[in-house]
Design a protein around this motif. Sequence first.
Motif, PDB file in Angstrom:
ATOM      1  N   ASP A   1      27.849  69.862 -14.227  1.00 57.37           N
ATOM      2  CA  ASP A   1      28.111  69.360 -15.495  1.00 57.37           C
ATOM      3  C   ASP A   1      27.431  68.306 -15.897  1.00 57.37           C
ATOM      4  N   SER A   2      27.051  67.321 -15.298  1.00 58.63           N
ATOM      5  CA  SER A   2      26.030  66.288 -15.428  1.00 58.63           C
ATOM      6  C   SER A   2      24.661  66.333 -15.302  1.00 58.63           C
ATOM      7  N   ILE A   3      23.972  67.671 -14.906  1.00 52.87           N
ATOM      8  CA  ILE A   3      22.843  67.789 -14.605  1.00 52.87           C
ATOM      9  C   ILE A   3      22.230  68.343 -15.964  1.00 52.87           C
ATOM     10  N   THR A   4      21.189  67.984 -16.372  1.00 54.85           N
ATOM     11  CA  THR A   4      20.318  68.268 -17.422  1.00 54.85           C
ATOM     12  C   THR A   4      19.573  69.582 -17.033  1.00 54.85           C
ATOM     13  N   PRO A   5      19.299  70.656 -17.994  1.00 56.64           N
ATOM     14  CA  PRO A   5      18.396  71.650 -17.501  1.00 56.64           C
ATOM     15  C   PRO A   5      17.066  71.355 -16.775  1.00 56.64           C
ATOM     16  N   LYS A   6      16.599  70.447 -17.361  1.00 64.53           N
ATOM     17  CA  LYS A   6      15.032  70.034 -16.852  1.00 64.53           C
ATOM     18  C   LYS A   6      15.462  69.262 -15.445  1.00 64.53           C
ATOM     19  N   ASP A   7      16.459  68.721 -15.252  1.00 64.77           N
ATOM     20  CA  ASP A   7      16.705  68.075 -13.839  1.00 64.77           C
ATOM     21  C   ASP A   7      17.193  69.121 -12.925  1.00 64.77           C
ATOM     22  N   LEU A   8      17.827  70.188 -13.422  1.00 66.58           N
ATOM     23  CA  LEU A   8      18.081  71.314 -12.340  1.00 66.58           C
ATOM     24  C   LEU A   8      16.742  72.001 -11.921  1.00 66.58           C
ATOM     25  N   SER A   9      15.930  72.232 -12.765  1.00 68.30           N
ATOM     26  CA  SER A   9      14.724  72.819 -12.583  1.00 68.30           C
ATOM     27  C   SER A   9      13.885  72.061 -11.602  1.00 68.30           C
ATOM     28  N   VAL A  10      13.937  70.841 -11.840  1.00 71.38           N
ATOM     29  CA  VAL A  10      13.061  69.848 -10.922  1.00 71.38           C
ATOM     30  C   VAL A  10      13.826  69.836  -9.446  1.00 71.38           C
ATOM     31  N   LEU A  11      15.087  69.832  -9.408  1.00 71.82           N
ATOM     32  CA  LEU A  11      15.822  69.753  -8.306  1.00 71.82           C
ATOM     33  C   LEU A  11      15.416  71.310  -7.457  1.00 71.82           C
ATOM     34  N   ALA A  12      15.390  72.504  -8.104  1.00 72.44           N
ATOM     35  CA  ALA A  12      15.036  73.518  -7.775  1.00 72.44           C
ATOM     36  C   ALA A  12      13.724  73.676  -6.856  1.00 72.44           C
ATOM     37  N   ASN A  13      12.830  73.105  -7.745  1.00 68.40           N
ATOM     38  CA  ASN A  13      11.374  73.006  -7.134  1.00 68.40           C
ATOM     39  C   ASN A  13      11.346  72.384  -5.962  1.00 68.40           C
ATOM     40  N   LEU A  14      12.040  71.075  -6.067  1.00 71.34           N
ATOM     41  CA  LEU A  14      11.971  70.192  -4.798  1.00 71.34           C
ATOM     42  C   LEU A  14      12.767  70.963  -3.344  1.00 71.34           C
ATOM     43  N   VAL A  15      13.831  71.568  -3.668  1.00 72.44           N
ATOM     44  CA  VAL A  15      14.326  72.491  -2.649  1.00 72.44           C
ATOM     45  C   VAL A  15      13.601  73.328  -2.185  1.00 72.44           C
ATOM     46  N   ALA A  16      12.760  74.149  -3.206  1.00 77.24           N
ATOM     47  CA  ALA A  16      11.944  75.229  -2.694  1.00 77.24           C
ATOM     48  C   ALA A  16      10.725  74.797  -2.041  1.00 77.24           C
ATOM     49  N   LEU A  17      10.077  73.646  -2.404  1.00 77.33           N
ATOM     50  CA  LEU A  17       8.926  72.727  -1.681  1.00 77.33           C
ATOM     51  C   LEU A  17       9.325  72.540  -0.189  1.00 77.33           C
TER      52      LEU A  17
END
Length: 78
Positions: free
Chosen positions: A5-21
């Motif tokens: 609920d508190s994560i913006t779409p942009k932050d979620l995208s960045v988080l996904a990229n960090l996890v993938a890397l």
Amino acid sequence: MSLFDSITPKDLSVLANLVALTLTDGKSASDNNVLGNFLAAISANILNIASQQENLKSLEEKQNQIKDLQKQIKQLKK
């Protein structure tokens, strides 16, 4: 409150990229391919579960609406 609920779409995208890397760092293309397919399978299952949850919720709401309408019909017949 949901975890997301508190994560913006942009932050979620960045988080996904960090996890993938992080998950793929130093691994071979073959390992990353297996890992990617494994995570895709997990994702498909999560989406399937969510879809059925929404389906069952919608069905329950429709059944409640039918019950309410039946009550209203009975009241009108009196």
